[in-house]
Design a protein around this motif. Structure first.
Motif, PDB file in Angstrom:
ATOM      1  N   ALA A   1     -84.260  24.031   7.226  1.00 16.16           N
ATOM      2  CA  ALA A   1     -84.927  25.333   7.072  1.00 16.16           C
ATOM      3  C   ALA A   1     -86.358  25.307   7.600  1.00 16.16           C
ATOM      4  O   ALA A   1     -87.288  25.822   6.966  1.00 16.16           O
ATOM      5  N   LEU A   2     -86.534  24.713   8.782  1.00 15.35           N
ATOM      6  CA  LEU A   2     -87.860  24.637   9.377  1.00 15.35           C
ATOM      7  C   LEU A   2     -88.168  25.937  10.109  1.00 15.35           C
ATOM      8  O   LEU A   2     -87.418  26.355  10.997  1.00 15.35           O
ATOM      9  N   PRO A   3     -89.275  26.580   9.802  1.00 17.51           N
ATOM     10  CA  PRO A   3     -89.620  27.823  10.501  1.00 17.51           C
ATOM     11  C   PRO A   3     -90.140  27.574  11.908  1.00 17.51           C
ATOM     12  O   PRO A   3     -90.128  28.477  12.752  1.00 17.51           O
ATOM     13  N   ALA A   4     -90.615  26.343  12.160  1.00 21.34           N
ATOM     14  CA  ALA A   4     -91.181  26.025  13.474  1.00 21.34           C
ATOM     15  C   ALA A   4     -91.044  24.529  13.742  1.00 21.34           C
ATOM     16  O   ALA A   4     -91.030  23.717  12.810  1.00 21.34           O
ATOM     17  N   VAL A   5     -90.947  24.170  15.003  1.00 21.99           N
ATOM     18  CA  VAL A   5     -90.956  22.769  15.425  1.00 21.99           C
ATOM     19  C   VAL A   5     -91.836  22.653  16.656  1.00 21.99           C
ATOM     20  O   VAL A   5     -92.069  23.635  17.379  1.00 21.99           O
ATOM     21  N   ASP A   6     -92.321  21.443  16.894  1.00 19.68           N
ATOM     22  CA  ASP A   6     -93.104  21.155  18.092  1.00 19.68           C
ATOM     23  C   ASP A   6     -92.266  20.307  19.035  1.00 19.68           C
ATOM     24  O   ASP A   6     -91.652  19.315  18.618  1.00 19.68           O
ATOM     25  N   VAL A   7     -92.254  20.676  20.297  1.00 21.32           N
ATOM     26  CA  VAL A   7     -91.568  19.913  21.333  1.00 21.32           C
ATOM     27  C   VAL A   7     -92.604  19.516  22.376  1.00 21.32           C
ATOM     28  O   VAL A   7     -93.278  20.376  22.963  1.00 21.32           O
ATOM     29  N   VAL A   8     -92.753  18.201  22.578  1.00 20.43           N
ATOM     30  CA  VAL A   8     -93.741  17.682  23.522  1.00 20.43           C
ATOM     31  C   VAL A   8     -93.015  17.064  24.710  1.00 20.43           C
ATOM     32  O   VAL A   8     -92.209  16.147  24.546  1.00 20.43           O
ATOM     33  N   LEU A   9     -93.294  17.569  25.902  1.00 14.64           N
ATOM     34  CA  LEU A   9     -92.744  16.999  27.125  1.00 14.64           C
ATOM     35  C   LEU A   9     -93.638  15.837  27.540  1.00 14.64           C
ATOM     36  O   LEU A   9     -94.846  16.003  27.740  1.00 14.64           O
ATOM     37  N   HIS A  10     -93.041  14.664  27.652  1.00 14.68           N
ATOM     38  CA  HIS A  10     -93.814  13.430  27.766  1.00 14.68           C
ATOM     39  C   HIS A  10     -93.175  12.547  28.816  1.00 14.68           C
ATOM     40  O   HIS A  10     -92.176  12.877  29.426  1.00 14.68           O
ATOM     41  N   GLY A  11     -93.760  11.362  29.011  1.00 15.76           N
ATOM     42  CA  GLY A  11     -93.217  10.398  29.968  1.00 15.76           C
ATOM     43  C   GLY A  11     -93.555   8.991  29.545  1.00 15.76           C
ATOM     44  O   GLY A  11     -93.741   8.751  28.338  1.00 15.76           O
ATOM     45  N   GLY A  12     -93.728   8.074  30.495  1.00 12.70           N
ATOM     46  CA  GLY A  12     -94.059   8.281  31.894  1.00 12.70           C
ATOM     47  C   GLY A  12     -95.010   9.441  32.098  1.00 12.70           C
ATOM     48  O   GLY A  12     -95.808   9.802  31.269  1.00 12.70           O
ATOM     49  N   GLU A  13     -94.896  10.011  33.272  1.00  9.71           N
ATOM     50  CA  GLU A  13     -95.659  11.207  33.605  1.00  9.71           C
ATOM     51  C   GLU A  13     -94.688  12.374  33.707  1.00  9.71           C
ATOM     52  O   GLU A  13     -93.852  12.433  34.613  1.00  9.71           O
ATOM     53  N   PRO A  14     -94.749  13.321  32.772  1.00 14.48           N
ATOM     54  CA  PRO A  14     -93.746  14.388  32.723  1.00 14.48           C
ATOM     55  C   PRO A  14     -93.715  15.283  33.949  1.00 14.48           C
ATOM     56  O   PRO A  14     -92.660  15.816  34.295  1.00 14.48           O
ATOM     57  N   LEU A  15     -94.852  15.466  34.632  1.00  9.84           N
ATOM     58  CA  LEU A  15     -94.851  16.370  35.778  1.00  9.84           C
ATOM     59  C   LEU A  15     -94.019  15.828  36.936  1.00  9.84           C
ATOM     60  O   LEU A  15     -93.633  16.583  37.831  1.00  9.84           O
ATOM     61  N   ILE A  16     -93.716  14.521  36.907  1.00 11.47           N
ATOM     62  CA  ILE A  16     -92.816  13.955  37.912  1.00 11.47           C
ATOM     63  C   ILE A  16     -91.453  14.641  37.846  1.00 11.47           C
ATOM     64  O   ILE A  16     -90.754  14.768  38.856  1.00 11.47           O
ATOM     65  N   ALA A  17     -91.058  15.090  36.678  1.00 15.01           N
ATOM     66  CA  ALA A  17     -89.748  15.731  36.506  1.00 15.01           C
ATOM     67  C   ALA A  17     -89.640  17.033  37.286  1.00 15.01           C
ATOM     68  O   ALA A  17     -88.529  17.495  37.572  1.00 15.01           O
ATOM     69  N   GLY A  18     -90.773  17.637  37.634  1.00 14.24           N
ATOM     70  CA  GLY A  18     -90.764  18.859  38.428  1.00 14.24           C
ATOM     71  C   GLY A  18     -90.668  20.117  37.590  1.00 14.24           C
ATOM     72  O   GLY A  18     -90.217  20.094  36.436  1.00 14.24           O
ATOM     73  N   PRO A  19     -91.077  21.236  38.155  1.00 15.04           N
ATOM     74  CA  PRO A  19     -91.130  22.496  37.395  1.00 15.04           C
ATOM     75  C   PRO A  19     -89.764  22.993  36.931  1.00 15.04           C
ATOM     76  O   PRO A  19     -89.655  23.574  35.852  1.00 15.04           O
ATOM     77  N   GLU A  20     -88.724  22.791  37.740  1.00 10.80           N
ATOM     78  CA  GLU A  20     -87.418  23.313  37.352  1.00 10.80           C
ATOM     79  C   GLU A  20     -86.940  22.666  36.058  1.00 10.80           C
ATOM     80  O   GLU A  20     -86.500  23.358  35.119  1.00 10.80           O
ATOM     81  N   LEU A  21     -87.017  21.333  35.967  1.00 18.11           N
ATOM     82  CA  LEU A  21     -86.535  20.631  34.780  1.00 18.11           C
ATOM     83  C   LEU A  21     -87.412  20.932  33.570  1.00 18.11           C
ATOM     84  O   LEU A  21     -86.907  21.138  32.462  1.00 18.11           O
ATOM     85  N   LEU A  22     -88.729  20.974  33.771  1.00 15.71           N
ATOM     86  CA  LEU A  22     -89.620  21.263  32.647  1.00 15.71           C
ATOM     87  C   LEU A  22     -89.338  22.658  32.087  1.00 15.71           C
ATOM     88  O   LEU A  22     -89.275  22.851  30.866  1.00 15.71           O
TER      89      LEU A  22
END
Length: 384
Positions: free
Chosen positions: A64-85
């Motif tokens: 029953a969580l009203p909110a969660v945090d999702v952090v895009l991380h790595g390595g370097e996350p921007l390597i994944a590219g805009p489409e995947l992010l």
């Protein structure tokens, strides 16, 4: 449906890329004996994102969580590219549904951060944290590219763009790794000059077996404590409206009798977990410095986060005061320190049944902050 847990996960760190475009010599992922990153996919597949999103949504619903945090991380996350992010953020929000607010963020070294990425993050309301260790000399001491070139100029350019009015609301803050070789006041001033809303000061990850630079585990000396105290004094005496420094705010918060919101301060249970690019569930990436204590053996393809929380390491990391050593429990500042970050307590012969390798430093800093607060109270009393 999985059973609800007494201490649910509220922050999910998605390792969308397992590689990095820098060669920082202090990196706790790439510069240690644990080299499992080499066998993982370079980026997270859409299928793994789908499974992770479903598991996050399941955990939020079950607890029953009203909110969660999702952090895009790595390595370097921007390597994944805009489409995947973009796919990651949209997929998690779709899976969570309208009843759960998904607060998304990305933590980047800033080298690839440009306007196209910022436009994507603006569209999706993704906050951006950037790693920066101070001015040019301080930052480039360690944070160099694979050719050995410093990255300070490139990163500062990106941060200044992030701070522009169009993107300012996305500016999550700056993450600075403490280095005793850098002047603490100059580091403070270089970071605050970029007007971050928050600064996170990160102690280098170390253990009793592999202590951080300049930290003699057998000594009562407190070099990191003195360094942080010097930053605190500069911050405390700065004009109102300067950047917040999370470490100091949380110590003050606990000294005033409120619970900490920062892992490694106070005794509140850790609320984060990591999903690697192959879907593997891990307690924390920095537990790689402890001979793999964070490995769960679970994967989002076959297991939910409730299963991970049932494992002994997860229970110990979230046990608060019950997981502290006798030495910690006898310490007068244990309620504020909380034993320090779980990782920093590790020693090969007895696991985590120890104070933090930074014990003298944490005590020095806490006592210094408490003394400054008491002096402030006395000054107010005299003024009245």
């Amino acid at each position: 449906m999985s059973p609800a847990t007494s201490s649910p996960i509220r922050q999910f760190v998605l390792k969308v890329a397992s590689r990095c475009d820098l060669a920082c010599d202090y990196c706790y992922i790439y510069q240690l004996p644990d080299q499992r990153w080499r066998t993982r996919p370079r980026t997270m597949s859409h299928e793994t994102v789908d499974r992770a999103a479903e598991r996050i949504a399941e955990h939020a619903r079950d607890n029953a969580l009203p909110a969660v945090d999702v952090v895009l991380h790595g390595g370097e996350p921007l390597i994944a590219g805009p489409e995947l992010l973009g796919y990651c953020v949209r997929r998690v929000r779709t899976a969570a549904g309208p009843g759960v607010r998904v607060r998304a963020a990305v933590q980047t070294n800033g080298v690839r951060l440009n306007r196209p990425f910022l436009e994507l993050f603006r569209q999706l309301d993704v906050r951006v944290g950037v790693s920066l260790d101070g001015g040019p000399t301080a930052h480039d001491r360690h944070r160099r590219d694979r050719r050995g070139n410093g990255t300070h100029q490139t990163v500062v350019r990106a941060v200044r763009t992030l701070a522009e009015p169009r993107y300012r609301r996305l500016y999550a803050g700056l993450l600075c790794t403490v280095d005793l070789a850098n002047d603490p006041v100059r580091v403070h001033d270089a970071l605050t000059a970029l007007r971050p809303p928050v600064i996170d000061l990160l102690l280098p990850h170390g253990t009793w077996a592999v202590p951080p630079p300049g930290r003699d585990p057998g000594s009562a000396d407190a070099p990191y404590g003195r360094w942080l105290a010097a930053v605190f004094d500069r911050w405390h005496d700065a004009p109102a409206g300067t950047s917040r420094i999370r470490l100091f705010e949380e110590i003050i918060r606990v000294l005033l009798g409120r619970p900490s919101r920062l892992e490694g301060i106070g005794t509140a249970p850790a609320g984060s977990i990591v999903v690697e690019t192959d879907g593997g569930i891990e307690e924390s990436d920095h537990l790689a410095t402890t001979s793999g204590a964070g490995v769960t053996g679970l994967n989002v393809a076959t297991s939910g986060f409730a299963e991970a929380l049932a494992l002994p390491t997860a229970r110990a990391r979230r046990a608060g005061a019950a997981a502290l050593s006798r030495a910690c429990l006898a310490c007068p500042v244990v309620g504020v320190c909380g034993g320090g970050l779980y990782t920093h307590r590790y020693r090969p012969d007895n696991g985590f049944d120890n104070p933090s390798v930074y014990c003298p430093d944490l005590r020095h800093l806490i006592e210094h902050i408490r003394a400054r607060l008491l002096a402030d109270v006395r000054a107010l009393g005299h003024a009245a």
